[in-house]
Design an enzyme around this catalytic site. Structure first.
Site, PDB file in Angstrom:
ATOM      1  N   ASP A  74      -9.495 -30.764 -29.830  1.00 22.63           N
ATOM      2  CA  ASP A  74     -10.477 -31.521 -29.056  1.00 22.63           C
ATOM      3  C   ASP A  74     -11.833 -31.501 -29.751  1.00 22.63           C
ATOM      4  O   ASP A  74     -12.588 -32.468 -29.688  1.00 22.63           O
ATOM      5  CB  ASP A  74     -10.594 -30.936 -27.644  1.00 22.63           C
ATOM      6  CG  ASP A  74      -9.384 -31.292 -26.791  1.00 22.63           C
ATOM      7  OD1 ASP A  74      -8.821 -32.383 -27.001  1.00 22.63           O
ATOM      8  OD2 ASP A  74      -9.008 -30.473 -25.939  1.00 22.63           O
ATOM      9  N   GLY A  75     -12.141 -30.377 -30.407  1.00 23.51           N
ATOM     10  CA  GLY A  75     -13.399 -30.273 -31.152  1.00 23.51           C
ATOM     11  C   GLY A  75     -13.480 -31.338 -32.251  1.00 23.51           C
ATOM     12  O   GLY A  75     -14.562 -31.874 -32.531  1.00 23.51           O
ATOM     13  N   HIS A 122     -16.352 -34.445 -32.850  1.00 25.00           N
ATOM     14  CA  HIS A 122     -16.989 -34.858 -34.108  1.00 25.00           C
ATOM     15  C   HIS A 122     -16.807 -36.356 -34.346  1.00 25.00           C
ATOM     16  O   HIS A 122     -17.740 -37.055 -34.735  1.00 25.00           O
ATOM     17  CB  HIS A 122     -16.397 -34.083 -35.299  1.00 25.00           C
ATOM     18  CG  HIS A 122     -16.933 -32.697 -35.426  1.00 25.00           C
ATOM     19  ND1 HIS A 122     -16.414 -31.640 -34.707  1.00 25.00           N
ATOM     20  CD2 HIS A 122     -17.936 -32.179 -36.168  1.00 25.00           C
ATOM     21  CE1 HIS A 122     -17.084 -30.536 -35.008  1.00 25.00           C
ATOM     22  NE2 HIS A 122     -18.010 -30.841 -35.890  1.00 25.00           N
ATOM     23  N   ARG A 150     -33.156 -20.306 -11.608  1.00 28.88           N
ATOM     24  CA  ARG A 150     -33.477 -19.268 -12.580  1.00 28.88           C
ATOM     25  C   ARG A 150     -32.157 -18.638 -13.005  1.00 28.88           C
ATOM     26  O   ARG A 150     -31.343 -18.239 -12.184  1.00 28.88           O
ATOM     27  CB  ARG A 150     -34.393 -18.218 -11.978  1.00 28.88           C
ATOM     28  CG  ARG A 150     -34.817 -17.194 -13.007  1.00 28.88           C
ATOM     29  CD  ARG A 150     -35.908 -16.287 -12.485  1.00 28.88           C
ATOM     30  NE  ARG A 150     -36.483 -15.577 -13.630  1.00 28.88           N
ATOM     31  CZ  ARG A 150     -37.773 -15.464 -13.857  1.00 28.88           C
ATOM     32  NH1 ARG A 150     -38.633 -15.974 -13.041  1.00 28.88           N
ATOM     33  NH2 ARG A 150     -38.197 -14.804 -14.912  1.00 28.88           N
ATOM     34  N   ASP A 156     -29.141 -18.318 -16.631  1.00 27.76           N
ATOM     35  CA  ASP A 156     -28.840 -18.599 -18.040  1.00 27.76           C
ATOM     36  C   ASP A 156     -28.993 -20.072 -18.377  1.00 27.76           C
ATOM     37  O   ASP A 156     -29.459 -20.412 -19.465  1.00 27.76           O
ATOM     38  CB  ASP A 156     -27.406 -18.157 -18.375  1.00 27.76           C
ATOM     39  CG  ASP A 156     -27.310 -16.649 -18.563  1.00 27.76           C
ATOM     40  OD1 ASP A 156     -28.330 -15.962 -18.334  1.00 27.76           O
ATOM     41  OD2 ASP A 156     -26.227 -16.171 -18.930  1.00 27.76           O
ATOM     42  N   ALA A 186     -24.651 -18.819 -14.599  1.00 28.56           N
ATOM     43  CA  ALA A 186     -25.193 -17.516 -14.200  1.00 28.56           C
ATOM     44  C   ALA A 186     -26.573 -17.612 -13.556  1.00 28.56           C
ATOM     45  O   ALA A 186     -27.570 -17.129 -14.092  1.00 28.56           O
ATOM     46  CB  ALA A 186     -25.239 -16.568 -15.412  1.00 28.56           C
TER      47      ALA A 186
HETATM   48  P1  NAP Z   1     -14.877 -24.394 -29.614  1.00 34.53           P
HETATM   49  O1  NAP Z   1     -15.598 -23.117 -29.347  1.00 34.53           O
HETATM   50  O2  NAP Z   1     -13.803 -24.430 -30.619  1.00 34.53           O
HETATM   51  O3  NAP Z   1     -14.327 -25.010 -28.235  1.00 34.53           O
HETATM   52  C1  NAP Z   1     -14.009 -24.245 -27.168  1.00 34.53           C
HETATM   53  C2  NAP Z   1     -12.668 -24.696 -26.609  1.00 34.53           C
HETATM   54  O4  NAP Z   1     -12.882 -25.851 -25.776  1.00 34.53           O
HETATM   55  C3  NAP Z   1     -11.640 -25.072 -27.644  1.00 34.53           C
HETATM   56  O5  NAP Z   1     -10.416 -24.491 -27.253  1.00 34.53           O
HETATM   57  C4  NAP Z   1     -11.594 -26.586 -27.533  1.00 34.53           C
HETATM   58  O6  NAP Z   1     -10.357 -27.125 -27.900  1.00 34.53           O
HETATM   59  C5  NAP Z   1     -11.804 -26.755 -26.046  1.00 34.53           C
HETATM   60  N1  NAP Z   1     -12.204 -28.074 -25.569  1.00 34.53           N
HETATM   61  C6  NAP Z   1     -13.083 -28.952 -26.112  1.00 34.53           C
HETATM   62  N2  NAP Z   1     -13.181 -30.050 -25.341  1.00 34.53           N
HETATM   63  C7  NAP Z   1     -12.330 -29.867 -24.291  1.00 34.53           C
HETATM   64  C8  NAP Z   1     -11.986 -30.643 -23.149  1.00 34.53           C
HETATM   65  N3  NAP Z   1     -12.553 -31.832 -22.918  1.00 34.53           N
HETATM   66  N4  NAP Z   1     -11.095 -30.124 -22.269  1.00 34.53           N
HETATM   67  C9  NAP Z   1     -10.528 -28.921 -22.471  1.00 34.53           C
HETATM   68  N5  NAP Z   1     -10.808 -28.149 -23.534  1.00 34.53           N
HETATM   69  C10 NAP Z   1     -11.710 -28.612 -24.417  1.00 34.53           C
HETATM   70  O7  NAP Z   1     -15.985 -25.489 -29.971  1.00 34.53           O
HETATM   71  P2  NAP Z   1     -15.712 -27.027 -30.283  1.00 34.53           P
HETATM   72  O8  NAP Z   1     -14.294 -27.256 -30.644  1.00 34.53           O
HETATM   73  O9  NAP Z   1     -16.792 -27.472 -31.184  1.00 34.53           O
HETATM   74  O10 NAP Z   1     -15.951 -27.705 -28.852  1.00 34.53           O
HETATM   75  C11 NAP Z   1     -17.200 -27.749 -28.268  1.00 34.53           C
HETATM   76  C12 NAP Z   1     -16.957 -27.552 -26.806  1.00 34.53           C
HETATM   77  O11 NAP Z   1     -16.719 -26.182 -26.563  1.00 34.53           O
HETATM   78  C13 NAP Z   1     -18.131 -27.888 -25.943  1.00 34.53           C
HETATM   79  O12 NAP Z   1     -18.204 -29.262 -25.670  1.00 34.53           O
HETATM   80  C14 NAP Z   1     -17.830 -27.060 -24.707  1.00 34.53           C
HETATM   81  O13 NAP Z   1     -17.095 -27.812 -23.753  1.00 34.53           O
HETATM   82  C15 NAP Z   1     -16.935 -25.949 -25.180  1.00 34.53           C
HETATM   83  N6  NAP Z   1     -17.575 -24.672 -24.934  1.00 34.53           N
HETATM   84  C16 NAP Z   1     -17.023 -23.884 -23.964  1.00 34.53           C
HETATM   85  C17 NAP Z   1     -17.627 -22.683 -23.623  1.00 34.53           C
HETATM   86  C18 NAP Z   1     -17.000 -21.872 -22.536  1.00 34.53           C
HETATM   87  O14 NAP Z   1     -15.982 -22.291 -22.009  1.00 34.53           O
HETATM   88  N7  NAP Z   1     -17.588 -20.731 -22.194  1.00 34.53           N
HETATM   89  C19 NAP Z   1     -18.792 -22.271 -24.252  1.00 34.53           C
HETATM   90  C20 NAP Z   1     -19.328 -23.094 -25.240  1.00 34.53           C
HETATM   91  C21 NAP Z   1     -18.703 -24.310 -25.558  1.00 34.53           C
HETATM   92  P3  NAP Z   1      -9.903 -27.223 -29.451  1.00 34.53           P
HETATM   93  O15 NAP Z   1      -9.529 -25.827 -29.855  1.00 34.53           O
HETATM   94  O16 NAP Z   1      -8.728 -28.125 -29.365  1.00 34.53           O
HETATM   95  O17 NAP Z   1     -11.037 -27.767 -30.254  1.00 34.53           O
HETATM   96 MN    MN Z   2     -12.726 -26.201 -31.567  1.00 32.96          MN
END
Ligand code: NAP
Ligand code: MN
Length: 268
Positions: A45-46, A50, A149, A151, A186
């Site tokens: 999904d990441g 991109h 207030r 995170d 949070a």
């Molecule tokens: P990443 O750290 O690799 O992504 C975190 C996870 O979110 C990966 O498993 C990614 O899947 C999954 N993901 C992305 N879009 C999704 C969706 N629409 N539905 C379900 N899962 C999804 O970082 P990244 O790949 O660059 O993705 C950025 C995304 O990470 C942000 O948009 C945000 O949603 C998410 N994120 C989550 C947290 C959290 O849950 N605490 C914190 C920061 C960011 P893939 O492994 O297939 O890429």
């Molecule tokens: Mn990813």
């Protein structure tokens, strides 16, 4: 039909790109890095995030498709062994028009003393304090709603509701709903600070404004992008007029993807 491939860069994804390009040229599909009709994302999904941001100026002219080379993705829902089938369906065409789904996007406008920056998010926007807890007033439809207030604050799209928003205990929204969801990260709740606690789902034509207390260093994220801001006057979130288009060469209902990703086969 012109296509462009973006892959995650790992060995399997690169191999699949080569296979796809070979089969595609045999079927007369043309590679086009600047004005493709279809953008194929190979990875996770990441990778789709991109691809979306690379082509965000051409969203009205592009349909996205995703092949997952890790676990099943929400945007990447084709399997690696289905590449040939995907090429065949793309080459047979029949026009893309009746084979697409459109998902809502989040529009973010960030006002600073230097002007206004606009962003589109496929998953979500977050606002956090860079070096201290965030203090910000939340307005809904121009009416003060609460003083936050904590995170940070996350505003997500329906298709992004399964990503960061889910970790924040937000609801999962079907992407046919034209809405955005505000979730707390949070929040501090005591006798002095009070927030609603639940996620809020705003329909189209509603808007929220986040007004950070003055002189706060902030970190803003839009999907995978992180952007530091020294001082922000306000952030407005709305459902965008623009949508993102995915080519759906076969149905894969959102709730099936939710079940496969998060529940598994505990019930048949
Ligand atoms: P990443 O750290 O690799 O992504 C975190 C996870 O979110 C990966 O498993 C990614 O899947 C999954 N993901 C992305 N879009 C999704 C969706 N629409 N539905 C379900 N899962 C999804 O970082 P990244 O790949 O660059 O993705 C950025 C995304 O990470 C942000 O948009 C945000 O949603 C998410 N994120 C989550 C947290 C959290 O849950 N605490 C914190 C920061 C960011 P893939 O492994 O297939 O890429
Ligand atoms: Mn990813």
């Amino acid at each position: 039909m012109n296509y462009c491939v973006m892959d995650r860069g790992d060995e399997l994804s690169r191999e699949l790109t080569e296979t796809f390009e070979r089969l595609a040229s045999e079927r007369g599909l043309r590679r086009d890095e600047t004005t493709p009709d279809v953008v194929l994302s190979i990875g996770g999904d990441g990778t789709m995030l991109h691809a979306f941001h690379r082509f965000r100026e051409r969203l009205d002219d592009i349909a996205f498709v995703g092949i997952h080379t890790g676990h099943l993705g929400f945007y990447a829902d084709w399997k690696p062994n289905e590449v040939a089938e995907l090429v065949r369906l793309m080459a047979d065409g029949g026009g893309l028009a009746d084979r697409v789904v459109k998902y809502p996007l989040l529009k973010i406008e960030i006002a600073t003393s230097a002007g206004t920056d606009s962003y589109l998010a496929l998953n979500e926007f977050t606002l956090k304090g860079a070096d201290a807890t965030l203090v910000a007033q939340l307005n809904i439809n121009d009416k003060p709603f609460e003083m936050f207030r904590g995170d940070g604050i996350c505003i997500s799209t329906p298709s992004g509701s399964t990503a960061y928003n889910k970790s924040l205990n937000g609801a999962l929204l079907h992407p046919s709903l034209e809405a955005i969801q505000i979730a707390e990260i949070a929040s501090i709740n005591n006798r002095v600070y009070r927030t609603v606690g639940s996620s809020l789902v705003l329909p189209k034509h509603h808007h929220c404004d986040i007004l950070p207390r003055k002189e706060q260093k902030l970190l803003i994220t839009v999907d995978h992008l992180a952007i530091p801001y020294d001082s922000v006057l306000s952030v407005r979130g709305t459902v965008s007029e623009q949508k993102v288009t995915f080519a759906r060469y076969r149905p894969f209902p959102f709730w099936n993807r939710v079940k496969e990703a998060f529940v598994g086969d505990t019930v048949k």
